[in-house]
Design an enzyme around this catalytic site. Structure first.
Site, PDB file in Angstrom:
ATOM      1  N   GLU B  52     -51.328 127.590  18.171  1.00  0.00           N
ATOM      2  CA  GLU B  52     -50.624 127.516  19.446  1.00  0.00           C
ATOM      3  C   GLU B  52     -49.262 126.894  19.203  1.00  0.00           C
ATOM      4  OE1 GLU B  52     -52.717 125.717  22.664  1.00  0.00           O
ATOM      5  OE2 GLU B  52     -54.500 126.869  22.155  1.00  0.00           O
ATOM      6  N   ASP B  63     -49.480 117.780  30.561  1.00  0.00           N
ATOM      7  CA  ASP B  63     -49.622 117.092  29.283  1.00  0.00           C
ATOM      8  C   ASP B  63     -49.670 115.580  29.412  1.00  0.00           C
ATOM      9  OD1 ASP B  63     -49.699 119.091  27.157  1.00  0.00           O
ATOM     10  OD2 ASP B  63     -47.769 119.716  27.992  1.00  0.00           O
ATOM     11  N   TYR B 178     -59.190 130.169  27.454  1.00  0.00           N
ATOM     12  CA  TYR B 178     -58.994 128.765  27.076  1.00  0.00           C
ATOM     13  C   TYR B 178     -59.730 127.911  28.101  1.00  0.00           C
ATOM     14  CZ  TYR B 178     -56.064 124.688  25.638  1.00  0.00           C
ATOM     15  OH  TYR B 178     -55.591 123.486  25.173  1.00  0.00           O
TER      16      TYR B 178
END
Lengths: 406, 269
Positions: B52, B63, B178
């Site tokens: 990735e 994040d 994912y």
């Protein structure tokens, strides 16, 4: 002649205002947005809920807020008649409480969540949220950039007094945008029991529509007060002026006037140190940096660089210091229904001082941007024209900033 | 072979070998451009199966602190989207064969131009695309461009995803899905959530695509545990942290080897 626009039909079912709006968030939050939308739609048609909200608006917030004829300001500027919609007189000193109360009550009565997170820039939304959290007995955490904590210290203390935990945000520019990032990160982590009480007409659907609806009480009251109320001119204004950060006070007063096509609606952005140097928060005024983009869940005009990185913004007013603007503003502007201009820090300070001296009202630095534009526009208009200004908040919180200048 | 076909072939191969994929993330440009290239080459050598490629953004709202700091550093060093694609091109030229999935927030792609991005990404050697703040509802343009160019469109699912959302995402996803292991942001955690297995089973009812699990995985034994229930093990923050440490590349190599061994079933859980 073009067909009249049905403004009430926006946003569409997917949360878009034409090319703007939408839901640009991590998957973890998508179910929460669906749940929020469902709860909100139910509450809106629930008589008991709306009655309780109206009761608290009257008895706790102090609504309706009055309109004030600004006689000495009008005489001083020598043109159009000026009226002020006095959101500064709402409990906690700004319009922010309208939305905070609506969302907190929605969470408490319809959503089965127990905790609120919120962001704040000027601290007004944070104080409003802390206040309703205390009123309704809800645990509350407010994220605030450390730069903003420094320039809005009284509000930080107020929130803490009200039992809210204020968490300083050190990332990025340490202002509103970064506080929103941190609030969203908290929300993603605690979404099962936490509601994100977003304070402006920003973020993913349904926030822009829901916050607009909670703030539209400003405009609904103003339509009545201007046209029929005993303290009004017995007619609608010719022009309405409001400052625009995310744009919640502006949408709140504009929206109920949208169908009165003869009423000009003007939003005033933060021109900071001026457009040319790039130190400002005027999304519509800077064609180089203000471009279509996606920030914090919604598609709208965003101040950014050529690589799509969000630009640092500047305004003397923490509440207008933000890189994007509510998607409905962008759409209304495209329709030609609303106009946008800007004032610099210096102009806003002049507006601040003038309102203090002529009317005995200390306005928030945010609202001072609207006053600054009145100073420009009113003298150019004939005396039989009427301007209504949304005085979105009081300026006590800004004394620290202003004392350094005057 | 298109990017999507390369990703499919990778998972097909691993399935025959009865192994899960080790899928490292790196924040491109962190701590510097040369070290980024060394880090990815090192991971390719110690057993990475798919990469990735994190494109830095000023506002990475999904994040945690590690990736925030790394992408901020990358940005202050001037790492643009075009630079990230140039690094991919260079890695391909130096012989890195594993599929690359670009991971970017939406605004940098949107500003670059979605179609232009997809074309340039494919020509640089990118095989799939992950946009964490772009749910299928808003993906029409990107999906059309990716489909035409043979790029995989990888979507995320979270423990909060409802049955109807799992069904919808499964219809839009290509390559793999994912799975975000926790409700939260990226970052190393000491324990895997106890309901991970149930989550995987809920998703399997709606898709035959490979499932890769990420968020919070930082050790070989965690990787080994994940490899028993999913087809891919995604590790980001722990490796990014290692890359930024004093012995950067060596630390990444050591941790990468441990994680690869875990993912490939060579470590006991």
């Amino acid at each position: 002649m073009k067909a009249p626009i049905n403004y009430a039909a926006y946003p569409d079912e997917s949360g878009h205002f034409g090319p703007y709006g939408g839901k640009f968030v991590p998957e973890t939050l998508m179910p929460a947005l669906e749940e929020l939308e469902e709860a909100y739609l139910k509450a809106r048609s629930d008589k008991d809920f709306m009655a309780e909200l109206a009761y608290l608006q009257r008895t706790f917030v102090g609504r309706p807020t009055p309109i004030t004829y600004a006689q000495r300001l009008t005489e001083h500027l020598g043109g159009a008649q000026i009226y002020l919609k006095r959101e500064d007189l709402a409990h906690t000193g700004a319009h922010k409480i309208n939305n905070a109360l609506g969302q907190a009550l929605l969470m408490k009565r319809k959503m089965g969540k127990t905790r609120i997170v919120a962001e704040t820039g000027a601290g007004q939304h944070g104080v409003a949220t802390a206040t309703v959290a205390a009123l309704l007995g809800i645990e509350c955490v407010v994220y605030m950039g450390t730069v903003d904590m420094e320039r809005q210290q009284p509000n930080v203390f107020r929130m803490r007094l009200l039992g809210t935990e204020v968490r300083g945000v050190e990332s990025g520019s340490k202002t509103l945008k970064d506080a929103i990032n941190e609030a969203i990160r908290d929300w993603v982590t605690n979404v099962r029991d936490t509601h994100y009480l977003l304070g402006s007409v920003l973020g993913p659907h349904p926030y822009p529509a829901m916050v607009r609806d909670f703030q539209s009480i400003i405009g609904h009251e103003a339509v009545y007060q201007m046209r029929e109320g005993e303290d009004g001119p017995q007619r609608l204004p010719d022009v309405i002026i409001a400052c625009v950060g995310g744009g919640s006070n502006a949408i709140g007063i504009f929206h109920p006037f949208l169908n009165f096509e003869n009423v000009r609606l003007i939003g005033v952005e933060a021109g900071g140190h001026g457009i040319e140097g790039g130190e400002h928060a005027a999304r519509f005024a800077d064609p180089k940096m203000g471009r279509l983009g996606v920030l914090q869940g919604t598609k709208s005009y965003v101040l950014q660089d050529d690589d799509g990185q969000i630009a640092a913004t500047h305004s003397i007013s923490a509440g207008l210091d933000y890189a994007s603007v509510g998607p409905e503003h962008a759409w209304l502007r495209d329709q030609g229904r609303t106009e946008y201009t800007y004032c610099t820090d210096d102009q806003a300070l002049k507006g601040f001082k003038l309102l203090c001296e002529t009317e005995g009202i200390i306005p928030a630095l945010e609202s001072s941007h609207a006053i600054a534009h009145v100073m420009e526009l009113a003298p150019k208009l004939p005396k039989d024209q009427i301007i209504l200004v949304n005085l979105s908040g009081r300026g006590d919180k800004d004394l620290g900033t202003v004392m350094k200048v005057f | 072979m298109t990017g999507l076909e390369r990703i499919r072939a990778t998972f097909e191969q691993l399935k025959q070998e009865k192994r899960a994929a080790f899928m490292p993330y790196h924040a491109m440009g962190y701590p510097s451009r040369p070290i980024t290239l060394e880090v990815i080459s090192a991971l390719a050598e110690v057993g990475a199966d798919l990469f990735e490629i994190g494109i830095p953004h000023s506002d990475p709202l999904a994040d945690g602190p590690t990736v925030q700091t790394a992408t901020y550093t990358a940005l202050t060093k001037g790492t643009s989207l075009a630079d990230c694609l140039a690094m991919v091109r260079e890695l391909r030229a130096s012989g890195v064969k594993q599929p690359f999935c670009a991971m970017s927030y939406y605004n940098p792609l949107f500003r670059y131009g979605v179609e232009r991005f997809v074309q340039d990404a494919v020509s640089a050697g990118v095989d799939g695309l992950i946009v964490p703040d772009l749910p299928p509802e808003e993906s029409e343009d990107i999906e059309a461009a990716c489909r035409a160019a043979g790029l995989a469109t990888i979507y995320l699912l979270a423990p909060t995803s409802t049955e109807s959302r799992i069904r919808m995402v499964a219809q839009h996803a290509t390559g793999f899905i994912y799975l975000v292991s926790v409700t939260g942001i990226t970052g190393a955690r000491t324990e895997l959530p106890s309901d991970l297995k149930d989550f995987v089973q809920r998703v399997r009812k709606h898709t035959n695509l490979p499932l890769a699990i990420g968020f919070g995985i930082s050790t070989g034994s965690q990787a080994a545990a994940v490899a028993q229930i999913a087809e891919g093990v995604i590790v980001g923050s722990a490796l990014v942290k290692a890359a930024g440490s004093e012995d950067g590349v060596a630390a990444v190599r050591a941790l990468g080897a441990e994680l690869a061994a875990g993912s490939h079933g060579l470590t006991r859980v």
